[in-house]
Design a protein around this motif. Sequence first.
Motif, PDB file in Angstrom:
ATOM      1  N   VAL A 113     -38.832  31.242 -85.956  1.00  0.00           N
ATOM      2  CA  VAL A 113     -40.251  31.648 -85.912  1.00  0.00           C
ATOM      3  C   VAL A 113     -40.882  31.269 -87.252  1.00  0.00           C
ATOM      4  N   ASN A 114     -42.071  30.670 -87.203  1.00  0.00           N
ATOM      5  CA  ASN A 114     -42.730  30.186 -88.423  1.00  0.00           C
ATOM      6  C   ASN A 114     -44.204  30.532 -88.417  1.00  0.00           C
ATOM      7  N   PRO A 115     -44.840  30.594 -89.636  1.00  0.00           N
ATOM      8  CA  PRO A 115     -46.287  30.859 -89.682  1.00  0.00           C
ATOM      9  C   PRO A 115     -47.087  29.890 -88.824  1.00  0.00           C
ATOM     10  N   ILE A 116     -46.617  28.642 -88.667  1.00  0.00           N
ATOM     11  CA  ILE A 116     -47.390  27.690 -87.854  1.00  0.00           C
ATOM     12  C   ILE A 116     -47.492  28.179 -86.404  1.00  0.00           C
ATOM     13  N   ASP A 117     -46.543  29.013 -85.961  1.00  0.00           N
ATOM     14  CA  ASP A 117     -46.579  29.500 -84.581  1.00  0.00           C
ATOM     15  C   ASP A 117     -47.826  30.367 -84.370  1.00  0.00           C
ATOM     16  N   VAL A 125     -42.073  27.878-108.665  1.00  0.00           N
ATOM     17  CA  VAL A 125     -42.259  27.993-107.209  1.00  0.00           C
ATOM     18  C   VAL A 125     -43.050  29.272-106.918  1.00  0.00           C
ATOM     19  N   HIS A 126     -44.254  29.132-106.391  1.00  0.00           N
ATOM     20  CA  HIS A 126     -45.008  30.305-105.938  1.00  0.00           C
ATOM     21  C   HIS A 126     -44.615  30.600-104.493  1.00  0.00           C
ATOM     22  N   GLY A 127     -44.456  31.895-104.159  1.00  0.00           N
ATOM     23  CA  GLY A 127     -44.026  32.267-102.811  1.00  0.00           C
ATOM     24  C   GLY A 127     -42.561  31.927-102.600  1.00  0.00           C
ATOM     25  N   VAL A 143     -39.851  28.833 -96.786  1.00  0.00           N
ATOM     26  CA  VAL A 143     -39.888  27.547 -97.488  1.00  0.00           C
ATOM     27  C   VAL A 143     -39.544  27.743 -98.964  1.00  0.00           C
ATOM     28  N   GLY A 144     -40.026  28.846 -99.551  1.00  0.00           N
ATOM     29  CA  GLY A 144     -39.760  29.104-100.971  1.00  0.00           C
ATOM     30  C   GLY A 144     -38.270  29.228-101.264  1.00  0.00           C
ATOM     31  N   LEU A 145     -37.557  29.976-100.424  1.00  0.00           N
ATOM     32  CA  LEU A 145     -36.115  30.156-100.641  1.00  0.00           C
ATOM     33  C   LEU A 145     -35.383  28.819-100.527  1.00  0.00           C
ATOM     34  N   GLY A 205     -39.496  31.652-109.846  1.00  0.00           N
ATOM     35  CA  GLY A 205     -40.131  31.850-108.543  1.00  0.00           C
ATOM     36  C   GLY A 205     -40.858  33.173-108.453  1.00  0.00           C
ATOM     37  N   THR A 206     -42.101  33.151-107.911  1.00  0.00           N
ATOM     38  CA  THR A 206     -42.818  34.407-107.715  1.00  0.00           C
ATOM     39  C   THR A 206     -42.515  34.983-106.337  1.00  0.00           C
ATOM     40  N   GLY A 207     -42.447  36.311-106.304  1.00  0.00           N
ATOM     41  CA  GLY A 207     -42.189  37.024-105.058  1.00  0.00           C
ATOM     42  C   GLY A 207     -42.321  38.506-105.345  1.00  0.00           C
ATOM     43  N   SER A 208     -42.381  39.333-104.308  1.00  0.00           N
ATOM     44  CA  SER A 208     -42.516  40.764-104.598  1.00  0.00           C
ATOM     45  C   SER A 208     -41.185  41.313-105.100  1.00  0.00           C
ATOM     46  N   THR A 221     -49.184  22.009-103.152  1.00  0.00           N
ATOM     47  CA  THR A 221     -49.205  23.226-102.345  1.00  0.00           C
ATOM     48  C   THR A 221     -48.899  22.849-100.904  1.00  0.00           C
ATOM     49  N   ILE A 222     -48.179  23.736-100.209  1.00  0.00           N
ATOM     50  CA  ILE A 222     -47.874  23.465 -98.796  1.00  0.00           C
ATOM     51  C   ILE A 222     -48.892  24.148 -97.877  1.00  0.00           C
ATOM     52  N   VAL A 223     -49.871  24.863 -98.483  1.00  0.00           N
ATOM     53  CA  VAL A 223     -50.902  25.559 -97.689  1.00  0.00           C
ATOM     54  C   VAL A 223     -52.235  24.838 -97.884  1.00  0.00           C
ATOM     55  N   ALA A 224     -52.754  24.230 -96.826  1.00  0.00           N
ATOM     56  CA  ALA A 224     -53.993  23.451 -96.936  1.00  0.00           C
ATOM     57  C   ALA A 224     -55.162  24.370 -97.273  1.00  0.00           C
ATOM     58  N   PRO A 273     -52.685  19.128-105.288  1.00  0.00           N
ATOM     59  CA  PRO A 273     -52.701  18.330-104.055  1.00  0.00           C
ATOM     60  C   PRO A 273     -51.945  19.015-102.921  1.00  0.00           C
ATOM     61  N   TYR A 274     -52.391  18.711-101.701  1.00  0.00           N
ATOM     62  CA  TYR A 274     -51.724  19.226-100.500  1.00  0.00           C
ATOM     63  C   TYR A 274     -50.506  18.349-100.182  1.00  0.00           C
ATOM     64  N   LEU A 275     -49.546  18.950 -99.533  1.00  0.00           N
ATOM     65  CA  LEU A 275     -48.298  18.257 -99.196  1.00  0.00           C
ATOM     66  C   LEU A 275     -48.521  17.096 -98.231  1.00  0.00           C
ATOM     67  N   GLU A 276     -47.950  15.953 -98.590  1.00  0.00           N
ATOM     68  CA  GLU A 276     -47.882  14.849 -97.624  1.00  0.00           C
ATOM     69  C   GLU A 276     -46.427  14.774 -97.191  1.00  0.00           C
ATOM     70  N   HIS A 277     -46.201  14.972 -95.892  1.00  0.00           N
ATOM     71  CA  HIS A 277     -44.799  14.954 -95.453  1.00  0.00           C
ATOM     72  C   HIS A 277     -44.209  13.564 -95.616  1.00  0.00           C
ATOM     73  N   VAL A 278     -43.091  13.467 -96.313  1.00  0.00           N
ATOM     74  CA  VAL A 278     -42.392  12.182 -96.379  1.00  0.00           C
ATOM     75  C   VAL A 278     -41.506  12.110 -95.132  1.00  0.00           C
TER      76      VAL A 278
HETATM   77  N1  LIG Z   1     -47.628  22.083 -94.929  1.00  0.00           N
HETATM   78  C1  LIG Z   1     -46.538  22.283 -94.244  1.00  0.00           C
HETATM   79  O1  LIG Z   1     -45.948  21.376 -93.700  1.00  0.00           O
HETATM   80  C2  LIG Z   1     -45.985  23.666 -94.137  1.00  0.00           C
HETATM   81  C3  LIG Z   1     -44.655  23.862 -93.681  1.00  0.00           C
HETATM   82  C4  LIG Z   1     -44.170  25.163 -93.619  1.00  0.00           C
HETATM   83  C5  LIG Z   1     -44.972  26.245 -93.980  1.00  0.00           C
HETATM   84  N2  LIG Z   1     -46.263  26.011 -94.374  1.00  0.00           N
HETATM   85  C6  LIG Z   1     -47.141  27.134 -94.755  1.00  0.00           C
HETATM   86  O2  LIG Z   1     -46.620  27.657 -95.972  1.00  0.00           O
HETATM   87  C7  LIG Z   1     -46.771  29.073 -96.025  1.00  0.00           C
HETATM   88  C8  LIG Z   1     -45.417  29.726 -96.286  1.00  0.00           C
HETATM   89  O3  LIG Z   1     -44.552  29.474 -95.180  1.00  0.00           O
HETATM   90  P1  LIG Z   1     -43.180  30.298 -95.067  1.00  0.00           P
HETATM   91  O4  LIG Z   1     -42.534  29.913 -93.807  1.00  0.00           O
HETATM   92  O5  LIG Z   1     -42.405  30.206 -96.334  1.00  0.00           O
HETATM   93  O6  LIG Z   1     -43.795  31.786 -94.919  1.00  0.00           O
HETATM   94  P2  LIG Z   1     -43.140  33.209 -95.218  1.00  0.00           P
HETATM   95  O7  LIG Z   1     -41.680  33.165 -94.944  1.00  0.00           O
HETATM   96  O8  LIG Z   1     -43.985  34.201 -94.508  1.00  0.00           O
HETATM   97  O9  LIG Z   1     -43.312  33.383 -96.792  1.00  0.00           O
HETATM   98  C9  LIG Z   1     -44.505  33.590 -97.456  1.00  0.00           C
HETATM   99  C10 LIG Z   1     -44.141  34.223 -98.783  1.00  0.00           C
HETATM  100  O10 LIG Z   1     -45.283  34.220 -99.639  1.00  0.00           O
HETATM  101  C11 LIG Z   1     -45.111  35.298-100.536  1.00  0.00           C
HETATM  102  N3  LIG Z   1     -46.424  35.644-101.075  1.00  0.00           N
HETATM  103  C12 LIG Z   1     -47.481  36.197-100.450  1.00  0.00           C
HETATM  104  N4  LIG Z   1     -48.515  36.280-101.323  1.00  0.00           N
HETATM  105  C13 LIG Z   1     -48.086  35.771-102.502  1.00  0.00           C
HETATM  106  C14 LIG Z   1     -48.673  35.567-103.788  1.00  0.00           C
HETATM  107  N5  LIG Z   1     -49.928  35.917-104.047  1.00  0.00           N
HETATM  108  N6  LIG Z   1     -47.930  34.981-104.753  1.00  0.00           N
HETATM  109  C15 LIG Z   1     -46.652  34.603-104.511  1.00  0.00           C
HETATM  110  N7  LIG Z   1     -46.038  34.780-103.321  1.00  0.00           N
HETATM  111  C16 LIG Z   1     -46.754  35.349-102.345  1.00  0.00           C
HETATM  112  C17 LIG Z   1     -44.450  36.404 -99.754  1.00  0.00           C
HETATM  113  O11 LIG Z   1     -43.586  37.036-100.674  1.00  0.00           O
HETATM  114  P3  LIG Z   1     -43.022  38.543-100.543  1.00  0.00           P
HETATM  115  O12 LIG Z   1     -42.438  38.646 -99.161  1.00  0.00           O
HETATM  116  O13 LIG Z   1     -41.987  38.626-101.614  1.00  0.00           O
HETATM  117  O14 LIG Z   1     -44.201  39.465-100.733  1.00  0.00           O
HETATM  118  C18 LIG Z   1     -43.700  35.662 -98.651  1.00  0.00           C
HETATM  119  O15 LIG Z   1     -42.322  35.732 -98.844  1.00  0.00           O
HETATM  120  C19 LIG Z   1     -47.436  29.459 -94.692  1.00  0.00           C
HETATM  121  O16 LIG Z   1     -48.832  29.517 -94.888  1.00  0.00           O
HETATM  122  C20 LIG Z   1     -47.097  28.293 -93.776  1.00  0.00           C
HETATM  123  O17 LIG Z   1     -48.017  28.127 -92.709  1.00  0.00           O
HETATM  124  C21 LIG Z   1     -46.776  24.756 -94.469  1.00  0.00           C
END
Ligand SMILES: NC(=O)c1ccc[n+]([C@@H]2O[C@H](COP(=O)([O-])OP(=O)(O)OC[C@H]3O[C@@H](n4cnc5c(N)ncnc54)[C@H](OP(=O)(O)O)[C@@H]3O)[C@@H](O)[C@H]2O)c1
Length: 320
Positions: A40-44, A152-154, A159-161, A177-180, A239-242, A252-257
């Motif tokens: 399950v992913n945020p894109i869902d 690494v933010h998030g 994706v961060g892990l 890396g930032t995280g709670s 950033t991976i978030v547009a 810059p936004y991610l360009e998938h290789v």
């Molecule tokens: N461009 C792409 O191809 C692509 C691919 C995959 C994902 N994405 C996008 O990338 C984002 C992350 O995806 P994911 O699967 O890793 O999601 P995820 O598992 O829900 O992780 C998001 C993380 O962001 C952290 N976070 C929230 N607010 C924050 C802040 N202000 N500073 C630092 N960390 C913060 C949270 O940390 P805590 O839990 O520790 O609070 C959470 O662990 C989503 O928006 C997703 O749609 C884009």
Amino acid sequence: MSTAVLFDRYGTPDELYATDLPVPSAGPGEVVVRYLAIGVNPIDWKILRGDLRAHLPLDLPGACLGVEAAGVVVEVGAGVRRFRVGDRVVRHGRPGTYRLHEAVPAAQEADELTAWPDRFDAEQAAVLPVAAGTAYSALRQVGLRAGERLLVHGASGGVGLATVQLALLTGAARVVGTGSARHHDLLRRLGAVPVEYGGQEAERLAELGPFDASIDCAGGLGPAGTAVRLVSETARRVTIVADPAVQALGVPYLEHVPLELASTLDLIGHSPFELPIAARLPLSRAAEALALGEKGGLGGKIVLVPPTPGQAAPTPRQDA
Ligand SMILES: NC(=O)c1ccc[n+]([C@@H]2O[C@H](COP(=O)([O-])OP(=O)(O)OC[C@H]3O[C@@H](n4cnc5c(N)ncnc54)[C@H](OP(=O)(O)O)[C@@H]3O)[C@@H](O)[C@H]2O)c1
């Protein structure tokens, strides 16, 4: 019969419903895969909400979410040489994995299926493609080299892990890396220096910086601001978030290789790489899984587990 979770119109997770469908058969160049676990992913939930309808038009009604899963090949169509019945595969790419069986293109040039690394079970394999694939692209885009320092933010999300671990496997000297706070032990165990976001984040990161490169997996202007202050070259931030505001600031936004998923999975398969499974639910409860993911803060991935063939018909979500 087989099971799928579908939706007929854009909206909230309440739109999802479980239904019985005939088991598909493999056409020429296809295999049928029986899924054992689905990531399950945020894109869902972004697709379900209709956020991506301009870029990713869906066939409604009866559309299916899910961009990753792991399973076993149960039928091979004419002309397929790469796979045999019984092969364990990971599926990635276009939406459609919230189901038990799927007919998937599997000819030589098709890239939706990859063998899964031996040391992972189905749940762990199912959550690798998005996290590892995105981390791989982001690391390639910022050109991280051995001996460098990465921010690494998030870092505590899926994706961060993966980014933290792939960066260290690449030879990064230091990953911050930032995280709670509740996820700091996990980040430390994986080799990162954790920093709590919000509050004193900017000061703490300034003490630990500067950095050679930064990868933002959280989104928003806060992470973008520290990335711009602490990484001198624009090309070494991503950033991976547009978000146009973030891009205007200089991230810059991610360009998938082109994803070398097979070699990435091979590397991961021979390392201590792990993606914690924070929650698992039956496929019929996909709506709850999406609501849980959207709420956030899990510190790992969510997997859906389809029923084994022969199990009772799926329970519609509203009766679960
Ligand atoms: N461009 C792409 O191809 C692509 C691919 C995959 C994902 N994405 C996008 O990338 C984002 C992350 O995806 P994911 O699967 O890793 O999601 P995820 O598992 O829900 O992780 C998001 C993380 O962001 C952290 N976070 C929230 N607010 C924050 C802040 N202000 N500073 C630092 N960390 C913060 C949270 O940390 P805590 O839990 O520790 O609070 C959470 O662990 C989503 O928006 C997703 O749609 C884009």
